[in-house]
Design a protein around this motif. Structure first.
Motif, mmCIF file in Angstrom:
data_model
loop_
_atom_site.group_PDB
_atom_site.id
_atom_site.type_symbol
_atom_site.label_atom_id
_atom_site.label_comp_id
_atom_site.label_asym_id
_atom_site.label_seq_id
_atom_site.Cartn_x
_atom_site.Cartn_y
_atom_site.Cartn_z
ATOM 1 N N VAL A 7 21.524 47.431 32.889
ATOM 2 C CA VAL A 7 20.202 48.056 33.048
ATOM 3 C C VAL A 7 19.444 47.401 34.195
ATOM 4 N N THR A 8 19.508 46.066 34.252
ATOM 5 C CA THR A 8 18.801 45.355 35.320
ATOM 6 C C THR A 8 19.316 45.776 36.691
ATOM 7 N N ASN A 9 20.646 45.877 36.822
ATOM 8 C CA ASN A 9 21.244 46.294 38.089
ATOM 9 C C ASN A 9 20.846 47.725 38.437
ATOM 10 N N ASN A 10 20.907 48.615 37.437
ATOM 11 C CA ASN A 10 20.529 50.014 37.673
ATOM 12 C C ASN A 10 19.091 50.127 38.145
ATOM 13 N N VAL A 11 18.192 49.490 37.385
ATOM 14 C CA VAL A 11 16.767 49.588 37.702
ATOM 15 C C VAL A 11 16.467 48.950 39.049
ATOM 16 N N THR A 12 17.100 47.793 39.330
ATOM 17 C CA THR A 12 16.847 47.099 40.593
ATOM 18 C C THR A 12 17.263 47.952 41.788
ATOM 19 N N MET A 13 18.475 48.500 41.742
ATOM 20 C CA MET A 13 18.958 49.303 42.862
ATOM 21 C C MET A 13 18.145 50.569 43.033
ATOM 22 N N LEU A 14 17.788 51.200 41.913
ATOM 23 C CA LEU A 14 16.976 52.414 42.021
ATOM 24 C C LEU A 14 15.563 52.085 42.487
ATOM 25 N N TYR A 15 15.081 50.890 42.126
ATOM 26 C CA TYR A 15 13.765 50.502 42.623
ATOM 27 C C TYR A 15 13.795 50.273 44.127
ATOM 28 N N ILE A 16 14.857 49.673 44.613
ATOM 29 C CA ILE A 16 14.979 49.501 46.060
ATOM 30 C C ILE A 16 14.946 50.867 46.749
ATOM 31 N N MET A 17 15.695 51.818 46.166
ATOM 32 C CA MET A 17 15.713 53.156 46.750
ATOM 33 C C MET A 17 14.348 53.824 46.669
ATOM 34 N N ASN A 18 13.713 53.751 45.485
ATOM 35 C CA ASN A 18 12.455 54.468 45.320
ATOM 36 C C ASN A 18 11.306 53.815 46.067
ATOM 37 N N ILE A 19 11.337 52.494 46.182
ATOM 38 C CA ILE A 19 10.323 51.834 46.997
ATOM 39 C C ILE A 19 10.500 52.252 48.451
ATOM 40 N N THR A 20 11.764 52.301 48.877
ATOM 41 C CA THR A 20 12.040 52.792 50.231
ATOM 42 C C THR A 20 11.622 54.252 50.364
ATOM 43 N N GLN A 21 11.887 55.026 49.304
ATOM 44 C CA GLN A 21 11.504 56.437 49.294
ATOM 45 C C GLN A 21 9.999 56.585 49.386
ATOM 46 N N LEU A 22 9.284 55.616 48.843
ATOM 47 C CA LEU A 22 7.824 55.619 48.934
ATOM 48 C C LEU A 22 7.357 55.103 50.285
ATOM 49 N N VAL A 23 7.997 54.026 50.769
ATOM 50 C CA VAL A 23 7.533 53.368 51.994
ATOM 51 C C VAL A 23 7.808 54.227 53.233
ATOM 52 N N LEU A 24 9.014 54.799 53.326
ATOM 53 C CA LEU A 24 9.356 55.561 54.535
ATOM 54 C C LEU A 24 8.404 56.730 54.792
ATOM 55 N N PRO A 25 8.083 57.549 53.761
ATOM 56 C CA PRO A 25 7.075 58.590 54.011
ATOM 57 C C PRO A 25 5.709 58.010 54.365
ATOM 58 N N LEU A 26 5.372 56.865 53.771
ATOM 59 C CA LEU A 26 4.082 56.242 54.087
ATOM 60 C C LEU A 26 4.068 55.669 55.500
ATOM 61 N N VAL A 27 5.259 55.465 56.057
ATOM 62 C CA VAL A 27 5.348 55.043 57.455
ATOM 63 C C VAL A 27 5.160 56.251 58.369
ATOM 64 N N THR A 28 5.845 57.350 58.036
ATOM 65 C CA THR A 28 5.761 58.538 58.903
ATOM 66 C C THR A 28 4.538 59.397 58.617
ATOM 67 N N LEU A 29 4.037 59.353 57.368
ATOM 68 C CA LEU A 29 2.914 60.209 57.000
ATOM 69 C C LEU A 29 1.673 59.970 57.859
ATOM 70 N N PRO A 30 1.235 58.710 58.046
ATOM 71 C CA PRO A 30 0.075 58.491 58.918
ATOM 72 C C PRO A 30 0.334 58.956 60.349
ATOM 73 N N TYR A 31 1.580 58.772 60.808
ATOM 74 C CA TYR A 31 1.925 59.188 62.175
ATOM 75 C C TYR A 31 1.858 60.704 62.306
ATOM 76 N N LEU A 32 2.501 61.422 61.382
ATOM 77 C CA LEU A 32 2.498 62.889 61.436
ATOM 78 C C LEU A 32 1.090 63.446 61.223
ATOM 79 N N ALA A 33 0.329 62.816 60.333
ATOM 80 C CA ALA A 33 -1.042 63.287 60.078
ATOM 81 C C ALA A 33 -1.911 63.178 61.323
ATOM 82 N N ARG A 34 -1.546 62.261 62.211
ATOM 83 C CA ARG A 34 -2.341 62.064 63.423
ATOM 84 C C ARG A 34 -1.839 62.901 64.610
ATOM 85 N N VAL A 35 -0.513 63.049 64.741
ATOM 86 C CA VAL A 35 -0.001 63.787 65.906
ATOM 87 C C VAL A 35 0.032 65.292 65.664
#
Length: 410
Positions: A7-35
């Motif tokens: 369970v720890t391995n599953n949750v950890t790996m999925l958290y890495i993915m979902n945090i990345t899934q959250l962070v990457l749009p938050l990286v491009t979202l401000p850029y796209l919202a401005r351009v």
């Protein structure tokens, strides 16, 4: 591997993915919202929400039903190959129906009709997802493969966005970058399957039909769930202007981003809950994450103006009261998600879980219609309606749990 370690391995790996899934749009979202202009950003966001329906139809509940089949077939390469083949054939068949549905939406919705090529290109990554086999890797609890696949797919698209999307005229590159990233991810996934010695086996079409029948229940639950998100955005795009669509999709991007932090917990314990039906595991998860949830909700409420300004820029600041109003939704949805498939699905309460979603979704649709008829439809009333619908779903799921407590292991 022990239950706790798995369970720890599953949750950890999925958290890495979902945090990345959250962070990457938050990286491009401000850029796209401005351009991009508000209108163009509204079109891009609206089309992405339409793609949720396309992806949902292609997925057809196999992320849940397929995972269960893989769990049951673990250790048998031949059976696993047949599961993948059968599921892939089913998804290819459904993809043809999805394309027909998409063409109908393009013809009937003005915002899509004005950008048909863009809309069709946005659908291509959804079709590529057929060959990512997430259900398989979840079933064998190789969550790291899903995470690496996601990092490849989204990382390529995210990095290249800053180089090729400079203004509204470049919006066509957004789906093209997703197609590039998705294609590379598919190639890598097939390489991983080959290393495991898994060979896809095609099956007679009657097996495909039987598979679709089994997965239909999961699909009905998932399609109902979209009434909480994509359905609202579709209606907003039909009733309100592009600027308000931009505000609403920005809000939903933030809400979905936060809810994305819940998914690793739900997905991570799902295979173990199927095998153990352990209430202790479920209670421990709630005890660990509830304080974090409360702290996050309080932060979002008091820092809403700052959050909106950082992510969207000053032209989105007028929407910060919407984010504050949506905080109860962030709280309730955490429990409604965990009380769904991880809790009820583990004791095969598939029909009951689906029914809770359908009833809640129906209340959402009826509520939207009432708002339209009474001329009280607005972004604010829509947020309150979502909170109400999500609460109905949570209460119904808790009721099913209480009635079936004896089926769990303490």
């Amino acid at each position: 591997m022990s239950q706790k370690k798995a369970v720890t391995n599953n949750v950890t790996m999925l958290y890495i993915m979902n945090i990345t899934q959250l962070v990457l749009p938050l990286v491009t979202l401000p850029y796209l919202a401005r351009v991009l202009t508000l209108g163009t950003y509204g079109v891009v966001s609206y089309t992405k929400n339409v793609m949720i329906y396309v992806n949902l139809l292609i997925e057809f509940g196999y992320l849940l039903s397929g995972t269960k089949e893989v769990v049951d077939a673990r250790g048998d390469s031949d059976k696993l190959g047949r599961v993948i083949g059968r599921t892939t054939q089913a998804k290819l068949f459904i993809s043809l129906i999805s394309f027909i549905v998409l063409l109908g939406m393009i013809l009937s919705i003005k915002m899509l009709r004005m950008h048909p090529i863009f809309t069709i290109l946005m659908a291509v990554p959804q079709f590529l997802s057929i060959f990512l086999f997430d259900y398989f890797f979840r079933g064998i609890e190789k969550m790291q493969i899903i995470t690496i696949r996601f990092l490849i797919m989204r990382g390529i698209a995210t990095v290249l966005t800053f180089f090729v999307v400079k203004n509204s005229q470049d919006m066509i590159y957004i789906p093209l970058l997703d197609i590039l990233g998705g294609s590379v991810a598919v190639i890598w996934v097939f390489y991983e399957l080959r290393k495991m010695g898994i060979h896809i086996q095609w099956v007679p079409f009657r097996e495909v039909i039987e598979s679709l029948k089994v997965s239909l229940t999961y699909f009905m639950s998932n399609i109902a769930t979209t009434a909480f998100g994509a359905f609202n955005t579709i209606i907003v795009g039909m009733v309100l202007n592009a600027h308000q669509v931009a505000y609403w999709t920005m809000l939903m991007s933030l809400v979905v981003g936060v809810q994305g932090l819940y998914s690793p917990i739900s997905d991570g314990i799902y295979p173990q809950m199927i095998k153990t039906r352990s209430l202790r595991l479920f209670r421990n998860i709630l005890l660990i994450f509830t304080p974090v949830l409360i702290a996050g909700c309080l932060f979002t409420y008091f820092a809403a103006p700052i959050i909106v300004a950082i992510i969207g820029g000053h032209k989105y600041i007028p929407m910060y009261p919407l984010l504050k109003q949506a905080v109860p939704l962030l709280f309730v949805s955490f429990y409604s998600i965990l009380c769904g498939w991880p809790l009820l699905g583990s004791i095969n309460k598939i029909r009951e879980t689906t029914m809770t979603t359908i009833v809640a979704a129906s209340s959402q649709v009826i509520g939207v219609l009432l708002l339209l008829v009474t001329h009280t439809f607005s972004l604010y009333s829509l947020v309150w309606l979502r909170i109400l619908s999500e609460s109905i779903m949570l209460m119904m799921r808790l009721s099913v749990f209480v009635r079936n407590k004896d089926e769990y292991n303490v």
